[in-house]
Design a protein around this motif. Structure first.
Motif, PDB file in Angstrom:
ATOM      1  N   TYR A  14      -7.308  -1.204  -7.110  1.00 59.12           N
ATOM      2  CA  TYR A  14      -7.596   0.061  -6.438  1.00 59.12           C
ATOM      3  C   TYR A  14      -8.451  -0.253  -5.213  1.00 59.12           C
ATOM      4  CZ  TYR A  14      -6.019   2.152 -10.778  1.00 59.12           C
ATOM      5  OH  TYR A  14      -5.274   2.500 -11.857  1.00 59.12           O
TER       6      TYR A  14
ATOM      7  N   PRO B 127     -11.662   4.533  -2.463  1.00 65.72           N
ATOM      8  CA  PRO B 127     -11.512   5.778  -3.209  1.00 65.72           C
ATOM      9  C   PRO B 127     -11.539   6.987  -2.264  1.00 65.72           C
ATOM     10  CG  PRO B 127     -13.775   5.069  -3.316  1.00 65.72           C
ATOM     11  CD  PRO B 127     -13.041   4.003  -2.556  1.00 65.72           C
TER      12      PRO B 127
ATOM     13  N   VAL C 191      -6.454   7.941  -1.782  1.00 65.15           N
ATOM     14  CA  VAL C 191      -6.854   6.684  -2.437  1.00 65.15           C
ATOM     15  C   VAL C 191      -5.900   5.586  -1.973  1.00 65.15           C
ATOM     16  CG1 VAL C 191      -7.860   7.781  -4.473  1.00 65.15           C
ATOM     17  CG2 VAL C 191      -5.415   7.193  -4.460  1.00 65.15           C
TER      18      VAL C 191
ATOM     19  N   SER D 162     -12.422   3.837  -9.203  1.00 61.89           N
ATOM     20  CA  SER D 162     -12.436   4.663  -8.002  1.00 61.89           C
ATOM     21  C   SER D 162     -13.849   4.951  -7.529  1.00 61.89           C
ATOM     22  CB  SER D 162     -11.704   5.980  -8.263  1.00 61.89           C
ATOM     23  OG  SER D 162     -12.431   6.778  -9.184  1.00 61.89           O
TER      24      SER D 162
END
Length: 322
Positions: A182, A185, A203, A313
């Motif tokens: 990831y 965020p 995101v 995140s």
């Protein structure tokens, strides 16, 4: 008639003798008979007044029967009104679930009451029971009409909700198995290329170039191609105020006005536009207002995966991709 004389022993004279039987009847029998007759008539009149004629007795019996029937009917209708109140409570709950305001008390009472519609039945025996029955029946009919319309609305809400759930973004655009990490965020961050703080409206999902990108809900493509800093981008209108954005594609697989279903491949991960490495910049908007896409993942993830995603995140130490 022959005259008869009889010796009066007191006066020692013969006196004319009247008809003895007649005298007996007049002086002895008739007064008693007259009293008995008058007494009998009085008793008969009193009995007739108290007990009534056969027709009156039949009428009294019918009134008693009708009174009992009205009392039973009113009890049953009162029970029906109580059940309707329970149904209304369920109806209010359903409306709340589907984010629609419950009917107000005024709406529930619409068409009930007003002018005296029972004046024609007020001057009879058991009028109170008759008026109560008529009033209860009107209330039941009125409440049933309103409730029927309300349930029609709730049914439509259910149908729309099913359609909305199918259209609402509820999966990641990149399969978990293909995800490398990831990236940035949702929220304000320092842009790696522009070197300014600005809102990051989505995101970043990092994956190898060429990784399939999937539509996250049913909808219609309204943008498919290069656009400003997004590079090659696909935008989908899901209805119900929802739109999604998929940016930095290496290749666009969808076309404008194309109908897509959740899970359909709409493009492939790339590094076009303002981007420093292959990833998919993903946005969810409600009425064109950006919201955090992480909030829409639980429908397609286990609780453990979702918690891991939340932690990831929120970790601002992750690399920025665009």
């Amino acid at each position: 008639m022959k005259k008869k004389y009889k010796l009066n022993l007191k006066t020692l004279k013969y006196e004319l003798q009247e008809d003895v039987l007649k005298d007996f009847i007049v002086t002895k029998v008739l007064p008693k008979f007259a009293f008995t007759a008058v007494l009998g008539i009085a008793i008969g009149v009193a009995a007739t007044y108290k007990i009534g004629s056969p027709a009156e007795q039949e009428s009294i019996a019918k009134n008693k029967y009708l009174k009992e029937r009205f009392e039973t009917l009113n009890r049953k209708m009162h029970g029906t009104l109580l059940e309707l109140t329970k149904i209304q409570k369920h109806d209010d709950d359903y409306r709340t679930i589907f984010q629609v305001a419950p009917l107000s008390a005024n709406e529930r009472q619409a068409g009930i009451g007003g002018i005296d519609r029972y004046s024609s039945i007020r001057n009879y025996d058991n009028s109170n029971l008759m008026v109560l029955a008529a009033s209860n029946l009107d209330k039941i009919i009125g409440k049933m009409k309103i409730q029927t319309k309300s349930f029609e609305t709730v049914i439509k809400l259910v149908q729309d909700k099913e359609k909305m759930l199918a259209c609402m973004p509820s999966i990641q655009p990149i399969a978990v198995k293909d995800l490398v990490r990831y990236g940035s965020p949702f929220g304000y961050r320092f842009h790696p290329i522009l070197h300014i703080y600005r809102m990051h409206a989505g995101v970043d999902l990092s994956a190898p170039e060429g990784t399939p990108i999937h539509a996250t809900g049913h909808g219609t493509v309204f943008v498919a191609g290069p656009q400003n800093g997004y590079g090659n981008v696909v935008k989908i209108d899901h209805g119900f105020g929802y739109t999604t954005v998929y940016a930095h594609m290496s290749k666009v697989a969808a076309k404008p006005n194309q109908k897509v279903n959740r899970g359909d491949i709409i493009g492939y991960v790339g590094c076009t536009g303002l981007s420093t490495s292959p990833h998919c910049h993903y946005e969810v908007r409600i009425n064109d207002r950006p919201v955090d896409p992480v909030n829409f993942y639980p429908l397609d993830m286990s609780e453990e995966s979702y918690q891991n995603l939340l932690e990831a995140s929120q970790d601002l130490a992750f690399d920025s991709n665009d």
